[in-house]
Design a protein around this motif. Structure first.
Motif, PDB file in Angstrom:
ATOM      1  N   MET A  36       2.855   8.194  -7.932  1.00 37.10           N
ATOM      2  CA  MET A  36       2.452   7.365  -9.073  1.00 37.10           C
ATOM      3  C   MET A  36       2.335   5.899  -8.685  1.00 37.10           C
ATOM      4  SD  MET A  36       4.717   8.841 -12.228  1.00 37.10           S
ATOM      5  CE  MET A  36       4.073   7.647 -13.396  1.00 37.10           C
ATOM      6  N   THR A  37       3.103   5.487  -7.695  1.00 35.15           N
ATOM      7  CA  THR A  37       3.128   4.078  -7.311  1.00 35.15           C
ATOM      8  C   THR A  37       2.267   3.773  -6.091  1.00 35.15           C
ATOM      9  OG1 THR A  37       5.141   4.410  -5.997  1.00 35.15           O
ATOM     10  CG2 THR A  37       5.432   3.769  -8.290  1.00 35.15           C
ATOM     11  N   GLY A  45      -8.066  -4.597  -5.415  1.00 34.46           N
ATOM     12  CA  GLY A  45      -7.055  -5.643  -5.340  1.00 34.46           C
ATOM     13  C   GLY A  45      -6.033  -5.611  -6.464  1.00 34.46           C
ATOM     14  N   THR A  46      -5.933  -4.472  -7.160  1.00 35.88           N
ATOM     15  CA  THR A  46      -5.006  -4.386  -8.286  1.00 35.88           C
ATOM     16  C   THR A  46      -3.687  -3.713  -7.933  1.00 35.88           C
ATOM     17  OG1 THR A  46      -5.928  -2.271  -8.982  1.00 35.88           O
ATOM     18  CG2 THR A  46      -6.880  -4.263  -9.963  1.00 35.88           C
ATOM     19  N   GLY A  47      -3.651  -2.938  -6.875  1.00 34.25           N
ATOM     20  CA  GLY A  47      -2.436  -2.198  -6.535  1.00 34.25           C
ATOM     21  C   GLY A  47      -2.142  -1.090  -7.518  1.00 34.25           C
ATOM     22  N   TYR A  48      -3.176  -0.561  -8.155  1.00 34.44           N
ATOM     23  CA  TYR A  48      -3.011   0.412  -9.229  1.00 34.44           C
ATOM     24  C   TYR A  48      -2.857   1.818  -8.678  1.00 34.44           C
ATOM     25  CZ  TYR A  48      -3.550   2.240 -13.947  1.00 34.44           C
ATOM     26  OH  TYR A  48      -3.335   2.853 -15.151  1.00 34.44           O
ATOM     27  N   LEU A  52       0.895   3.125 -12.773  1.00 42.80           N
ATOM     28  CA  LEU A  52       1.766   2.004 -12.426  1.00 42.80           C
ATOM     29  C   LEU A  52       1.042   1.076 -11.458  1.00 42.80           C
ATOM     30  CD1 LEU A  52       5.107   3.952 -11.959  1.00 42.80           C
ATOM     31  CD2 LEU A  52       4.443   2.553 -13.913  1.00 42.80           C
ATOM     32  N   ILE A  53       1.376  -0.201 -11.550  1.00 36.79           N
ATOM     33  CA  ILE A  53       0.727  -1.235 -10.756  1.00 36.79           C
ATOM     34  C   ILE A  53       1.763  -1.875  -9.838  1.00 36.79           C
ATOM     35  CG2 ILE A  53      -0.501  -3.446 -10.870  1.00 36.79           C
ATOM     36  CD1 ILE A  53      -1.305  -2.600 -13.759  1.00 36.79           C
TER      37      ILE A  53
END
Length: 109
Positions: A36-37, A45-48, A52-53
């Motif tokens: 999920m992470t 560039g969001t780290g999504y 979860l971000i």
């Protein structure tokens, strides 16, 4: 389930139970939490990941807003931290967005 009360304490207890449940292997496996992470959108560039971000200091979470309701949850497994903040004032979004970096930097260091 969200329950309305004068103080909202049950809601915050539910959020803490949810965040600890997903991050500590109580509701999903630790492997699933890692999935999920994982950053599935590196080019954006969001780290999504899956819901979860990537956030401050290796933590993950999710900010959100519906109408004037704003909230953010933050989980940092390494430091054993969970933070949930909500507000029903639209002007609070800027404050909520700055919380993880400003508050957690002081807590962690």
């Amino acid at each position: 389930a969200v329950r309305a009360t004068d103080s909202g304490t049950e809601f915050f207890a539910d959020m803490d139970a949810w965040m600890s449940g997903i991050s500590e292997g109580k509701l999903i496996s630790k492997e699933t939490f890692l999935e999920m992470t994982e950053n599935y959108s590196p080019d954006a560039g969001t780290g999504y990941g899956y819901g979860l971000i990537k956030m401050f200091d290796g933590g993950t979470g999710h900010p959100g807003a519906i109408g004037t309701y704003n909230s953010i949850d933050y989980i940092n497994v390494e430091h054993g931290l969970r933070l949930f903040v909500s507000s029903n004032k639209s002007s609070a979004q800027t404050y909520i967005d700055s919380l993880p970096g400003a508050l957690l930097k002081n807590i962690i260091q």
